[in-house]
Write an enzyme that holds these catalytic residues in place. Sequence first.
Site, PDB file in Angstrom:
ATOM      1  N   GLN B 123      57.968  79.761  10.381  1.00 48.21           N
ATOM      2  CA  GLN B 123      56.717  79.178  11.045  1.00 48.21           C
ATOM      3  C   GLN B 123      55.795  80.490  11.603  1.00 48.21           C
ATOM      4  O   GLN B 123      56.341  81.220  12.478  1.00 48.21           O
ATOM      5  CB  GLN B 123      57.278  78.617  12.333  1.00 48.21           C
ATOM      6  N   GLU B 241      59.685  66.060  17.253  1.00 48.87           N
ATOM      7  CA  GLU B 241      61.022  66.320  16.936  1.00 48.87           C
ATOM      8  C   GLU B 241      62.062  66.330  18.238  1.00 48.87           C
ATOM      9  O   GLU B 241      62.349  67.393  18.378  1.00 48.87           O
ATOM     10  CB  GLU B 241      61.334  67.570  16.134  1.00 48.87           C
TER      11      GLU B 241
END
Lengths: 316, 381
Positions: B123, B241
């Site tokens: 990321q 999430e």
Amino acid sequence: MSLHDLEDAARRFAATRGRVPGEFGAAGDYWPALCDLGAPGLTLPEDAGGLGLGAGGAMVLGRALGAQAVPVGFAAGAVLVPELLAQAGRADLVAAVQAGERIGLAADMLPSAPGTPPSGLVIGPGGATQVLVLDPGVALRPLSAPDLVLADGTPAQQSAPATMRLAPGRALSMALVAVASELLGAGERLFALTLDHLSLRRQFGAPLARAQALQFRMVDLSIALEEARALILSAAEALDGAAPDADARSHAAMARAVNAARKMAEEAIQLHGAIGMTAEATVSVLVRAVLARELLWGGEECHLALFRAAGPVSPR
Amino acid sequence: MIPDADRAFAEEARDWLATRLPATLAHKVRHDIRLSRDDLTGWQETLAERNWYAIGWSEDMGGPGLSPLRRYLFDRTYGSLPAPHPCQFGIAMAGPVIHAFGTPEQRARFLPRIRQNRDFWCQGYSEPGAGSDLAALQCAARREGGHYIVTGQKIWTTWAHWADWMFCLVRTAHGARPQEGISFLLIDMTSPGITVRPIRTLDGDAEFNEVFLDEVRVPVENLVGAEGGGWGIAKFLLQHERFSMSGAARSRRILGEIRADAGDRLADPGFLRRLTRAEVDLLALEEIDWRLVQGAGGEADAARLKIRGTEIAQDLSHLRLELKGRAALPLSEGFLQGGTAPDPVAAMALPTWLNLRKLSIWGGSNEVQRMILAKGMGMGK
């Protein structure tokens, strides 16, 4: 040597502690330089071979060493061992230590919470060839144990666990003032680094120090450090004045210093953000030094219990 | 309360996972010994056999399509085992983003490979000047024909040194507000111009990296969503999430281990009190998690779970340290790399305490999570 001279010399010595190249956590050998400074036995009266600087001296030197996280086993090797030797009338051994001889101490003799597993660690000067045991009288046993490094870079060795605990008294309390001062020094340095960071680091268009929530957190940390400082000073004065509540005050000082320093360590990392977690960052070196002292010398709960057991504190 | 069929599902999952988890890997996880890339991807391969690597994916996405209840039960079951936490960057971040915002071509190209553990993702978000204030990011992407040319620096990029792909927030324009002009790009880590430099942390590990991008050519086909739509995608991810937010299942396992290891220490009233307090804290976290199974959660729920979940995990790491005391002090670099130690639990207690300081800093720091909650309550207007 006056306390002021000691402070100057200590700061200069501590500032020379550079990064030691090599394996992560490996320490340099600062013991000879610490001896040159006159540190071992500095707390002892002059007629016992010391510098006569007492607990006040331990505080000044401990605080300076703590601020630089010098990994040199000061409290155990330079304060506690000479105090125990002097207590046992072994002026010859005190002199030997001051001349550079390395005598270690079983860490399991130090206070800890009930049920703590024995560690077998020998602390004090790195590379010690003898370990001090209380038999009940003071004796030296040869030590041929492999060298280790503690997580904060302080040298240590591994030996058989000691079963005997140090009795409360001047020697232990003197060492606790030294450790509490190292914790204070580290906490104050962490505070200064964090304050600096908050002033310089900009996010959302302004320095972090503008955020009131962060300001209040820093203020609370500074108050905790100030409380620790006040208690350490009071313990040092009580010890140097042979007050009956010196032991109680030294445990109070430790309880506060450990708590303040660890909270400061946690907050220093958090407020620095990820950068505080890098191995090179001074913050991270100081944090490991704080944690190592908490584990070695007992945490807050341990010293609160010992404070309670040490009897009442006399009002001024 | 829990239907028999769902209970049976969780039991079967537990049996299968426990059987398939190699003892050497369980030992490493149990003692926080550093995992290699192969350790992690090998285990993910095992999960992928049952399509359980992409455990949260809908059938639409090619995943197992578990009900929220089964997802919750699986999570609870999984956390009770000393199994590695699978890499989430593809499964829980790049994948759902590509599914929600990507073109059919992007979905077809990337989603199966993520689901089947073919590509390792990282990321590219934070920069030296853009941490909590992520919108301040400066990594620039200028359009030249069929490519974006990307130049900048990302930092704290977990496992970039292992990754095949990076999803990256880049600046494609300067708008009135910094959030405008941010785009979401998928970048092949083998592209020329990318340099990855590991960052050593205070626990001795090096899971984070700096990633330098120097005129890296990224095909326009790798833009996800609209140019300038990157910030909206980032916000989508923050609340998407919620299941991995709390870490409750792992903390439950750790608490059990501490209690089992405690022995004589349980006679210390101070320690017992702190252990008990941690147990009640964890129960509260689990109950909040459970409430969310019943209904849809939002940004506020994710923030609360993240704050308390990370604090509890950090508290437990300190309890373990207290338990071991001085025995935790010797630095055992050899043990952390996979060697032996006389007391493995003691050997890892301090590095773990140090490492887990990251929990309150990453994933949107706990300060940022509090900002979200405060704003949601209408404060600061």
